[in-house]
Scaffold this motif. Structure first.
Motif, PDB file in Angstrom:
ATOM      1  N   ASP A 203       0.849  -1.196  -0.194  1.00 22.70           N
ATOM      2  CA  ASP A 203       0.083  -0.230   0.087  1.00 22.70           C
ATOM      3  C   ASP A 203       0.862   1.288  -0.121  1.00 22.70           C
ATOM      4  O   ASP A 203       0.481   2.289  -0.524  1.00 22.70           O
ATOM      5  CB  ASP A 203      -0.631   0.000   1.219  1.00 22.70           C
ATOM      6  N   ARG A 219      -4.576   5.145  -0.926  1.00 17.51           N
ATOM      7  CA  ARG A 219      -4.138   3.830  -0.428  1.00 17.51           C
ATOM      8  C   ARG A 219      -5.079   3.155   0.351  1.00 17.51           C
ATOM      9  O   ARG A 219      -5.532   1.963   0.454  1.00 17.51           O
ATOM     10  CB  ARG A 219      -2.818   4.051   0.632  1.00 17.51           C
ATOM     11  N   ARG A 223      -6.870  -0.513  -0.692  1.00 18.18           N
ATOM     12  CA  ARG A 223      -6.964  -1.636   0.077  1.00 18.18           C
ATOM     13  C   ARG A 223      -8.175  -2.185   0.366  1.00 18.18           C
ATOM     14  O   ARG A 223      -8.668  -3.391   0.129  1.00 18.18           O
ATOM     15  CB  ARG A 223      -6.041  -1.165   1.490  1.00 18.18           C
TER      16      ARG A 223
END
Length: 283
Positions: A203, A219, A223
């Motif tokens: 990430d 990020r 995710r």
């Protein structure tokens, strides 16, 4: 001076899926332009083993949205194009009996039809964005292949690969999402295996945007998408090319086994037939 190459690369760098549409209707001529561009995609042996089902009816789109897990943009977009793999097209062009490829589940025909449908869908997406439209691919219509096939009247051998929302963006062109850094995906000469594993902090260090910048929000969103995808892997789904499901065959009473037949010496094996050329070509 701006060249055609510069324009194409910039266009791809800025490409992003749109999930927020206005209610403005799209003219048939505009949708036809998108689909005319789609059929210019590469295709194995020029089979073009795909079909498009253009869905405008609000009730139909609402039903497809429910199958897709309640994705609102399927309802909001004025046009939803269902991109189907079509094994019947190969049978027709090659003069094969109906159901020959479908019944045998010919692996290369199945793969070819999905690949070609996907490339046509990507060309449709790029054409839509070039015309100032927004577009997003929706794979959730495969959540229930039988329901999707029944809703659209798809015969055996024709199955939905994904849907494509088309419409006017409601809030301008969306920002492109980050992707894994290209260097993490490319191998030279041979697959490098363990030496090319993703970093533990992917990430933070493994993502890149068109301009190289990746924010903390980017990020977190990346995710969340991976987590959502991991959950979807746990759902068992029937193979899409087997829908609609055939009627169950009634059980046949067992009968006494026949007398064994004496073995007959086998004939010598035939000589192997040499390969005739590559399995897949594109045009």
């Amino acid at each position: 001076m701006t060249t055609r190459t510069d324009t194409a690369l910039q266009f791809l760098a800025e490409r992003a899926s749109c999930r927020d549409f206005t209610a403005e209707p799209l003219a048939d001529s505009l949708v036809d332009q998108v689909l005319d561009a789609a059929v210019r995609a590469p295709t194995a042996f020029n089979f073009q083993p795909y079909s498009f089902v253009v869905v405008r009816d609000p009730a139909q789109r609402a039903a497809l949205a429910r199958i897709a897990g309640g994705q609102r943009h399927v309802v909001d977009a004025p046009v939803f194009v269902v991109v189907c793999a079509d094994l019947r097209r190969i049978e027709e062009l090659c003069g094969l009996p109906d159901g020959r490829l479908i019944g045998s589940e010919h692996p290369d025909a199945l793969i070819t039809s999905v690949i070609d449908a996907s490339m046509a869908g990507m060309c449709a997406t790029l054409a839509a964005e070039a015309l100032g439209l927004g577009a997003v691919m929706v794979g959730g219509i495969r959540n229930d292949p039988g329901a999707t096939a029944g809703l659209l009247g798809l015969p055996p051998g024709v199955f939905a690969v994904f849907g494509l929302c088309l419409g006017r963006p409601a809030a301008g062109r969306p920002a492109p999402r980050p992707r894994l850094r290209t260097g993490l995906l490319v191998h030279r000469e041979r697959y490098e295996g363990q030496s090319r594993r993703l970093p533990a902090d992917v990430d933070a260090t493994g993502l890149a945007g068109p301009a190289g910048d990746v924010t903390a929000d980017d990020r977190v969103a990346w995710r969340a998408q991976i987590t959502k995808g991991a959950r979807s892997l746990g759902r068992r789904r029937p193979p899409v090319w087997r829908t609609p499901a055939p009627e169950p065959v009634p059980a046949v009473p067992s009968v006494a086994a026949p007398e064994p037949v004496p073995a007959v010496p086998s004939a010598p094996a035939a000589e192997p037939v040499p390969a005739t050329g590559p399995v897949l070509t594109t045009t």
